[in-house]
Design an enzyme around this catalytic site. Structure first.
Site, short mmCIF file in Angstrom:
data_model
loop_
_atom_site.label_atom_id
_atom_site.label_comp_id
_atom_site.label_asym_id
_atom_site.label_seq_id
_atom_site.Cartn_x
_atom_site.Cartn_y
_atom_site.Cartn_z
N SER A 255 -25.75 10.41 -53.27
CA SER A 255 -26.03 9.10 -52.73
C SER A 255 -24.84 8.15 -52.96
O SER A 255 -23.76 8.44 -52.49
CB SER A 255 -27.32 8.57 -53.34
OG SER A 255 -27.92 7.69 -52.47
N HIS B 281 -34.83 12.29 -50.76
CA HIS B 281 -33.55 11.84 -51.29
C HIS B 281 -33.46 12.13 -52.79
O HIS B 281 -34.14 11.49 -53.59
CB HIS B 281 -33.51 10.32 -51.05
CG HIS B 281 -32.24 9.67 -51.43
ND1 HIS B 281 -31.09 9.79 -50.69
CD2 HIS B 281 -31.92 8.88 -52.48
CE1 HIS B 281 -30.13 9.09 -51.25
NE2 HIS B 281 -30.61 8.52 -52.35
C1 GCU Z 1 -29.80 2.75 -51.66
C2 GCU Z 1 -28.64 2.48 -50.74
C3 GCU Z 1 -27.94 3.77 -50.32
C4 GCU Z 1 -27.60 4.60 -51.53
C5 GCU Z 1 -28.85 4.82 -52.36
C6 GCU Z 1 -28.62 5.59 -53.66
O1 GCU Z 1 -30.83 3.37 -50.94
O2 GCU Z 1 -29.12 1.77 -49.63
O3 GCU Z 1 -26.76 3.49 -49.60
O4 GCU Z 1 -27.00 5.80 -51.13
O5 GCU Z 1 -29.40 3.57 -52.72
O6 GCU Z 1 -27.54 5.53 -54.23
O7 GCU Z 1 -29.58 6.23 -54.11
#
Ligand code: GCU
Length: 401
Positions: free
Chosen positions: A238, A381
């Site tokens: 992420s 995610h």
């Molecule tokens: C949020 C953000 C993302 C990122 C994520 C993370 O959702 O909007 O861009 O990748 O956090 O780091 O888990």
């Protein structure tokens, strides 16, 4: 007019209903509503020269692309400092029930008599006769994810599994270089070592600082005879995946750059505006990107690059993009397209046999080509044991070549 409790309640429901409609409308998850867009061409230099060989790629186009990402997206990553030292802060030669050698290394960087220290956690497989290939995780989650005592074991960093398969497992926490917080991100390397960057519209911010941290860990790998620094992978999930791509794009010492669910500002094509958008990320996480990136809020078509070119700039070193099917916020299709289009440079400039499928591959069916890896797994995610298994399978193939 008298407002009674019932009409207040009805009014609240009305308001909540409308707020959720607004929130849903703001982000697109419908493929048929992805706008038409055209991507900047990695093969044409800023002066209009067509790039056809490795020499002009290396010396003309790739440096241009890196500068464009510095100026418009992530900011500069200063490489100058006065000294770097490595100190063994802790060691256990029979960690993990004798399977591994744990080293906790303090990497201290000095500039203008000011210092910051990164704590590297490194497990090396015991019983190896040659230096070990290594994966470094840029960890932005709780410290317990990279627990050196192994009292806590998380799939986010399955160090035991890496050791079992003959890989060294390394990790550092982003907080050592720049806290993942909009109020305190400056307190570490930015205010201490590189305060001038804070004044610049293309200065370093959080993601650049994390990439800088990964590069200092590589400085250490190059000096540890138990580590094979020529077989090092940098991994991030992420926001950490955005930082790992930016690391591998700039620093050619990494053999593999791996991003997991990196999404907007990572692998995903910004112009698709699917899930998270440039405006949304700049609004919620302004301290990750350089100030100039704000110019592209609701204005992605004006970007002189898109994220496929971040992938291109890693060539010819190996790159891996991993996605999760329920992680629509990160736009799995956009992540794949970026890999597909960006790796044309591997094929057309470096003659590597890189031919990804035309469509987003099926769930849990990894594509492991020489130098390019991809999978989209089931689920949400997260960075999971499944993701790590694929990363190791891919590295096994690459290093066996
Ligand atoms: C949020 C953000 C993302 C990122 C994520 C993370 O959702 O909007 O861009 O990748 O956090 O780091 O888990």
């Amino acid at each position: 007019m008298k407002i009674n409790a019932l009409s207040l309640l009805i009014f609240c429901f009305f308001l909540i209903g409308n707020i959720s409609v607004i929130a849903q409308d703001e982000f697109n998850y419908d493929e048929s509503k992805v706008p038409a867009y055209s991507l900047p061409d990695p093969f044409v230099s800023q002066s209009g020269k067509i790039i056809t060989n490795a020499n002009t790629w290396e010396f003309v186009r790739r440096p241009e692309i890196i500068t464009l990402f510095e100026d418009h997206v992530y900011g500069q990553v200063p490489k100058d400092f006065d000294a770097i030292t490595f100190e063994l802060a802790g060691e256990d030669k029979s960690a993990m029930g004798g399977q591994a050698h744990l080293k906790e290394v303090d990497i201290t960087v000095t500039k203008n008599e000011k210092q910051i220290t990164i704590r590297l956690i490194l497990f090396l497989p015991n019983g190896q006769t040659t230096p070990s290939p290594v994966f470094l995780l840029i960890n932005h989650r709780n410290h317990e994810n990279i627990d050196p005592t192994r009292q806590v074991k998380m799939d986010f960093w399955p160090a035991e599994k890496l050791i079992e398969r003959g890989y060294a497992a390394a990790a550092f926490h982003v907080q050592d270089v720049s806290n993942d917080n909009k109020d305190t991100f400056k307190e570490d390397i930015l205010e201490t070592l590189y305060p001038e960057q804070l004044q610049m519209a293309n200065g370093m911010r959080g993601l650049g600082a994390w990439a800088w941290g990964a590069m200092r860990v590589m400085d250490y790998f190059e000096r540890d005879p138990q580590v094979d620094a020529s077989k090092a992978g940098v991994v991030g999930h992420s926001r950490g995946g955005k930082a790992s791509l930016w690391t591998g794009a700039q620093d050619t010492r990494w053999a593999i750059t791996l991003s997991n669910d990196s999404g907007c500002g990572g692998a995903a094509i910004s112009r698709r505006k699917f899930g998270e958008t440039v405006k949304r990320i700049n609004t919620n996480f302004p301290y990750w990107f350089t100030d100039n990136f704000d110019k592209y809020n609701d204005n992605e078509d004006a970007l002189p690059i898109d994220q496929h070119m971040l992938i291109s700039s890693i060539a010819p070193r190996a790159v891996y993009v991993a996605s999760a099917v329920e992680d629509e916020w990160a736009d799995p299709k956009g992540e794949f397209l970026s890999l597909k289009i960006g790796t044309r440079v591997y094929r057309d400039i470096f003659n590597l046999p890189v031919d990804l499928p035309a469509q987003l591959p099926a769930i849990n069916q990894p594509t492991h080509l020489p130098y390019v890896g991809h999978h989209i797994r089931e689920g949400k995610h997260n960075l999971t044991a499944y993701d790590w298994e694929q990363f190791m399978d891919f590295a096994d193939l690459l290093y066996a070549r």
